[in-house]
Design an enzyme around this catalytic site. Structure first.
Site, PDB file in Angstrom:
ATOM      1  N   HIS A 110       0.830  -1.225   0.000  1.00 34.28           N
ATOM      2  CA  HIS A 110       0.000   0.000   0.000  1.00 34.28           C
ATOM      3  C   HIS A 110       0.860   1.270   0.000  1.00 34.28           C
ATOM      4  CE1 HIS A 110      -3.596  -2.294   1.988  1.00 34.28           C
ATOM      5  NE2 HIS A 110      -3.442  -2.582   0.713  1.00 34.28           N
ATOM      6  N   PHE A 351      -1.714  -8.247   4.515  1.00 31.93           N
ATOM      7  CA  PHE A 351      -0.313  -7.789   4.483  1.00 31.93           C
ATOM      8  C   PHE A 351      -0.135  -6.410   3.842  1.00 31.93           C
ATOM      9  CE2 PHE A 351      -0.287 -12.483   3.381  1.00 31.93           C
ATOM     10  CZ  PHE A 351      -0.300 -12.887   4.699  1.00 31.93           C
ATOM     11  N   CYS A 352      -1.073  -5.518   4.045  1.00 33.66           N
ATOM     12  CA  CYS A 352      -0.994  -4.173   3.444  1.00 33.66           C
ATOM     13  C   CYS A 352      -0.805  -4.269   1.928  1.00 33.66           C
ATOM     14  CB  CYS A 352       0.130  -3.339   4.055  1.00 33.66           C
ATOM     15  SG  CYS A 352      -0.082  -3.025   5.791  1.00 33.66           S
ATOM     16  N   ALA A 353      -1.425  -5.271   1.349  1.00 35.59           N
ATOM     17  CA  ALA A 353      -1.356  -5.447  -0.108  1.00 35.59           C
ATOM     18  C   ALA A 353      -2.710  -5.983  -0.566  1.00 35.59           C
ATOM     19  CB  ALA A 353      -0.233  -6.398  -0.479  1.00 35.59           C
TER      20      ALA A 353
END
Lengths: 395, 310
Positions: A110, A351-353
């Protein structure tokens, strides 16, 4: 690798199996000591004060910069508070006036993707997204199809934080170079685990965080070529030492990296990160990489034998990361169950993705075991046994 | 769904520990989101589930079953918890209103009574007005109030029952309710009638004129004594006597000691019933087969003010 005695966290928590190294890493005593020395022996300001303490701080800070730059083969380092800030710095301060196209991937963190999406939505740039295979493997040809003469910047990770996969970076840089585009590499996951040489790679920028490579939190770096960092616009955070001179009529900005380092810096963090680079150099980053991969392969092999476990990514792990799910169970439940079973600290979620996980068909995320030099085969075996128990119940 | 249970459990534990207080707030956040039709994103439910599964993992089949039906089981436990709250609230109301958490007329175990020691206890003395066969071996105790309509309702059935069951001896103990006008005087008058051997006859008059006594007071009690064929002089002297008053108070105190919370209250061999019974019910009660009907409150019993309820 016989390094566990170097890590106070492991000495203080002998039952801990720390498998969340892609999030942050444990700190060796040498790093803690380096930071402590700054605070206890020469706690001053760099670049401002001419007294002895100030001079010693400045020398240590600049030595740290050189050491870190050497560790990643870069001409210069801009200190930031983390990799996210470094990525944002480049994306925010790259001029898209003449070329307005940016090429990036769906698997980006992100921290890279969000500033690009914001600028795209404001019509400040045109964003082209490259997609990998369903195993998360990228093909250089996919980049070639999207990079053109309008491309100002290619933003790509060196190692995926969600799958541990590594795109063909050298080829991607070559494609960008041929088109005259600059390349920003998200090295947050790769710099801690593999040998990095920005100059040899030919990329313009690489962003990484100190805390993911045994260093302190609150310190990150934008490693860059001088030419590339000079090309960035005036700083989005101005103040302190960012100028050569200023009057009410005119500002003369300082040369990079100082131009981008407003205010008092995280001296202790930079000095601690340099100590982490020293530690990894002594332990040999190539051996660290091989160790991580070997353990990840051991885990992947163990998990594949368990009915109901789904592994993501290529058949053979490309780094020390293994991502999986158990049946239809929530990733958080799996991670918590395994932690209670064997004491393994894992990451679960997207996972911030988030776009990447959606692309891979796991919108609710997965469980990630990420390894480092202090992890052992015994820990891996205990972890696999605990996942097997989880599968017996949850799959 | 597990958050509903967690909220209650952690709220109680939170009284004693700050750690659980934080969990309780988290559970409340989750519950609030659920009842406002939003997704609970605190992760508390997942943590509880993982913790539970971890503890159950030594019995894999049971753990697997629990995991697979976790939402359903949570729902069942939540409904059970809500039901127990409703019943507890009902019990608390009953205890407040009737002095017994099981409702009017019940002598079943009441947790509040156990806490406050207010379980009904059969009187230990045979002092009182003896009715029926005075040498009958089955001794039925009654605490009654002559100004209580429920004691009145019980009276005809009791009389008929004793007439047809010569093995039964009734020990009637006046329990004049302080919140009823002239209840004490009526009890005194009944004891005075007993002195003249006309308790049953005078009691009939008292119950027949129960409403009027509230207004008529002592003069009416005296008129009724004449109507019942009592000697007026002796009756009046008895009614004025401190000894008679003391006797009534002694019976009342005995009722308090037995934790009587309403009239009429019957005791037989340790069992008790609060409220009137029909003639047929007495036999069942003595046989231990009597089941207290679900009667509306206005068909229950006369309760004294709470401050005198032992």
């Amino acid at each position: 690798m016989d390094v566990r005695k170097d890590f106070p966290m492991l000495q203080n928590n002998p039952q801990l199996i720390y498998f969340d190294n892609a999030c942050t890493t444990l700190k060796p005593k040498s790093v803690v000591d380096a930071e402590r020395r700054y605070y206890e022996e020469y706690c001053g300001c760099a670049g401002r004060s001419n007294h002895k303490i100030g001079k010693r701080t400045e020398d240590s800070f600049e030595d740290a910069r050189k050491k870190i730059a050497a560790f990643v083969g870069a001409e210069t380092i801009v200190f930031t508070k983390n990799a996210s800030e470094a990525l944002n710095l480049v994306i925010q301060k790259t001029s898209f006036a003449k070329r307005n196209r940016v090429v990036s991937t769906v698997l980006e963190h992100h921290s890279a993707l969000l500033p690009l999406l914001v600028k795209r939505d404001k019509k400040e740039l045109e964003l082209a997204i490259v997609e990998p295979s369903k195993q998360g493997v990228f093909d250089a040809e996919s980049f070639k199809a999207r990079v053109n003469k309008q491309t100002a910047l290619v933003v790509v990770h060196a190692q995926s934080n969600s799958l541990g996969t590594r795109p063909p970076l050298k080829e991607i840089v070559g494609i960008a170079r041929d088109a005259g585009a600059r390349v920003l590499v998200d090295g947050a996951q790769s710099v801690p685990h593999s040998s990095t040489n920005l100059k040899a790679l030919g990329a313009d920028f690489i962003a990484f965080s100190g805390h993911k490579m045994l260093g302190p939190t609150g310190i990150g770096c934008l490693a860059a070529s001088r030419d590339a960092v000079e090309s960035l616009d005036y700083p989005f955070l101005a103040g302190g030492e960012t100028i050569e001179a200023v009057s009410l009529e005119k500002i003369v900005w300082a040369k990079p990296p100082q131009r981008f380092e407003a205010g008092i810096q995280n001296y202790a963090g930079a000095i601690g990160l340099a100590a982490a680079c020293d530690y990894l150099t002594v332990k040999d980053i190539h051996k660290v990489e091989a160790h991580d991969k070997a353990l990840a392969s051991r885990i992947a092999q163990g998990l594949r034998a368990i009915e109901g476990v789904a592994l993501y990514g290529p058949q053979t792990p490309e780094s020390g990361v293994v991502t999986f799910n158990v049946g239809k169970a929530s990733p958080h439940e799996i991670a918590l169950f395994v932690e209670r079973g064997c004491g393994a600290a894992l990451r679960s979620g997207v996972f911030c993705a988030e776009p990447g996980m959606k692309f891979l068909g796991v919108p609710k995320g997965a469980v990630r075991a990420s390894l480092y030099l202090y992890n052992t085969e015994d820990e891996c075996d205990a972890f696999v046994a605990s996942v097997a128990k989880a599968a017996a119940i949850m799959a | 769904m597990i958050c509903f249970i967690a909220l209650i459990v952690f709220a109680v534990l939170g009284i004693f520990s700050a750690k659980y207080r934080a969990y309780a707030f988290e559970a409340w956040d989750c519950v609030f989101r659920k009842i406002t039709l939003r997704k609970c994103d605190t992760g508390l439910d997942e943590r509880i589930k993982a913790e539970l599964m971890s503890r159950l993992s030594r019995w894999p089949k049971f753990a697997r079953f629990t995991y697979r039906h976790f939402e359903g089981l949570s729902m069942v436990f939540t409904l059970l918890m809500l039901a127990s709250f409703v019943l507890a609230a009902q019990g608390a109301y009953n205890y407040w209103a009737f002095g017994n958490c099981n409702g009017p007329g019940s002598s079943a175990f009441c947790v509040f009574s156990a806490i406050t020691g207010q379980q009904l206890v059969q009187p230990t003395t045979l002092d009182g007005v003896a009715l029926g066969n005075v040498s009958g071996d089955k001794i039925l105790f009654e605490f009654g109030c002559f100004t209580c309509p429920y004691t009145r309702a019980a009276w005809p059935g009791l009389k008929n029952f004793t007439a047809t069951h010569p093995d039964v001896r009734v020990v009637f103990k006046p329990f004049p309710l302080p919140n009823h006008p002239y209840s004490t005087e009526a009890s005194q008058a009944a004891l005075c009638a007993e002195e003249q051997g006309k308790f049953v006859r005078y009691a009939d008059y008292l119950f027949q004129n129960q409403t009027e006594i509230r207004d008529g007071g002592i003069p009416l009690l005296e008129v009724l004594a004449v109507d019942a064929g009592l000697n007026s002089t002796s009756f009046d002297a008895c009614l004025d006597s401190n000894a008679t008053l003391a006797q009534v108070r002694a019976y009342f105190d005995e009722g308090i000691a037995s934790h009587v919370y309403g009239t009429p209250t019957f005791f037989f061999e340790g069992r008790s019933v609060v409220g009137p019974m029909s003639e047929a019910n007495y036999a069942d009660f003595l046989a231990g087969k009597y089941v207290v009907p679900d009667a509306p409150i206005d068909e229950g019993f006369c309760a004294p003010p709470l401050e005198v309820n032992g």
